[in-house]
Scaffold this motif. Structure first.
Motif, short mmCIF file in Angstrom:
data_model
loop_
_atom_site.label_atom_id
_atom_site.label_comp_id
_atom_site.label_asym_id
_atom_site.label_seq_id
_atom_site.Cartn_x
_atom_site.Cartn_y
_atom_site.Cartn_z
N VAL A 12 39.93 43.24 38.29
CA VAL A 12 39.07 44.13 39.07
C VAL A 12 37.74 44.25 38.34
N TYR A 13 36.64 43.97 39.08
CA TYR A 13 35.29 44.01 38.52
C TYR A 13 34.48 45.10 39.18
N SER A 14 33.94 45.99 38.36
CA SER A 14 32.98 47.00 38.80
C SER A 14 32.35 47.59 37.55
N ARG A 20 37.08 51.11 39.36
CA ARG A 20 38.19 50.30 38.82
C ARG A 20 39.49 51.10 38.84
N ALA A 21 39.42 52.36 38.45
CA ALA A 21 40.62 53.21 38.45
C ALA A 21 41.13 53.45 39.87
N GLN A 22 40.24 53.65 40.82
CA GLN A 22 40.65 53.85 42.22
C GLN A 22 41.38 52.63 42.75
N VAL A 23 40.88 51.44 42.42
CA VAL A 23 41.54 50.20 42.88
C VAL A 23 42.93 50.10 42.26
N ARG A 24 43.02 50.28 40.96
CA ARG A 24 44.33 50.18 40.29
C ARG A 24 45.31 51.18 40.85
N THR A 25 44.87 52.40 41.06
CA THR A 25 45.75 53.45 41.58
C THR A 25 46.18 53.15 43.01
N ALA A 26 45.25 52.70 43.84
CA ALA A 26 45.56 52.43 45.25
C ALA A 26 46.52 51.24 45.40
N VAL A 27 46.28 50.18 44.66
CA VAL A 27 47.11 48.98 44.78
C VAL A 27 48.45 49.18 44.09
N GLY A 28 48.44 49.87 42.98
CA GLY A 28 49.67 50.14 42.24
C GLY A 28 50.08 49.00 41.33
N ARG A 29 51.29 49.11 40.82
CA ARG A 29 51.79 48.11 39.88
C ARG A 29 52.46 46.93 40.56
N ARG A 30 52.92 47.16 41.79
CA ARG A 30 53.57 46.09 42.55
C ARG A 30 53.28 46.37 44.02
N TRP A 40 46.88 44.17 34.98
CA TRP A 40 45.49 44.37 35.37
C TRP A 40 44.53 43.92 34.27
N ILE A 41 43.45 43.28 34.68
CA ILE A 41 42.33 42.98 33.79
C ILE A 41 41.13 43.69 34.40
N GLU A 42 40.44 44.48 33.60
CA GLU A 42 39.25 45.18 34.08
C GLU A 42 38.01 44.55 33.46
N CYS A 43 37.02 44.32 34.30
CA CYS A 43 35.75 43.78 33.84
C CYS A 43 34.64 44.71 34.32
N MET A 44 33.76 45.08 33.40
CA MET A 44 32.66 45.96 33.77
C MET A 44 31.31 45.24 33.78
N SER A 45 31.29 43.98 33.37
CA SER A 45 30.03 43.23 33.37
C SER A 45 30.26 41.84 33.94
N ASN A 46 29.17 41.25 34.39
CA ASN A 46 29.21 39.89 34.91
C ASN A 46 29.70 38.93 33.83
N ALA A 47 29.27 39.13 32.58
CA ALA A 47 29.67 38.24 31.49
C ALA A 47 31.19 38.31 31.27
N GLU A 52 36.58 35.77 31.94
CA GLU A 52 37.97 35.87 32.39
C GLU A 52 38.31 34.80 33.42
N LEU A 53 37.41 34.57 34.36
CA LEU A 53 37.68 33.56 35.39
C LEU A 53 37.63 32.15 34.81
N ASP A 54 36.74 31.92 33.85
CA ASP A 54 36.69 30.61 33.20
C ASP A 54 37.96 30.32 32.42
N GLU A 55 38.57 31.36 31.82
CA GLU A 55 39.80 31.17 31.05
C GLU A 55 40.98 30.85 31.95
N GLY A 56 40.92 31.23 33.22
CA GLY A 56 42.00 30.95 34.15
C GLY A 56 43.12 31.98 34.04
N GLY A 57 44.15 31.78 34.83
CA GLY A 57 45.31 32.67 34.80
C GLY A 57 45.18 33.90 35.68
N VAL A 58 44.08 34.04 36.40
CA VAL A 58 43.89 35.17 37.30
C VAL A 58 44.45 34.78 38.66
N ASP A 59 45.34 35.61 39.21
CA ASP A 59 45.94 35.31 40.51
C ASP A 59 45.08 35.81 41.67
#
Length: 139
Positions: A12-14, A20-30, A40-47, A52-59
């Motif tokens: 989740v990027y914001s 970010r917390a609202q998204v995690r809470t709304a979607v939940g753990r499953r 969950w991986i949280e990103c707060m910057s474009n960098a 994270e996306l370059d490293e792969g493993g994001v579903d």
């Protein structure tokens, strides 16, 4: 679809910790019984997001369309063109009329704000199913 994955990774990027917390809470753990438990991986910057996306493993990646200084819609379009194995991208939109812009961004789905838990979990679950069933991402 084959077996249910035990764990999945959702990014989740914001720039807003609240979003970010609202998204995690709304979607939940499953988000659904046939999806794995979310790491969950949280990103707060474009960098951070790019790394994270370059490293792969994001579903699935969820990008805030209103993020500052770089909005999620422009980044979604960039990643769809630049990443060979781009995960499904969901864009958060503040206004329903921004749906056309999300289409332009090549986002696979949208979640409207304010974030509604049942709707957002369903959207994330559908994109996880698509990712794990091998349905190709549209470019």
């Amino acid at each position: 679809m084959s077996s249910v994955p035990e764990r999945v990774t959702v990014l989740v990027y914001s720039n807003s910790a609240d979003v970010r917390a609202q998204v995690r809470t709304a979607v939940g753990r499953r988000p659904a019984p046939d999806t794995g438990r979310i790491d969950w991986i949280e990103c707060m910057s474009n960098a951070d997001l790019q790394r994270e996306l370059d490293e792969g493993g994001v579903d699935v990646a969820i990008l805030d369309g209103e993020a500052q200084p770089t909005g999620g819609m422009g980044l979604a379009r960039q990643f769809k063109y630049e990443l060979d194995d781009c995960p499904p991208i969901i864009v958060l939109i503040a206004r329903r009329q921004d749906g056309w812009l999300a289409s332009w961004s090549l986002a696979d789905a949208v979640i409207n704000t304010p974030i509604e838990p049942v709707e957002s979990a369903a959207v994330v679950a559908e994109q996880l199913r698509r990712r794990h069933s091998g349905i190709p991402v549209v470019r």
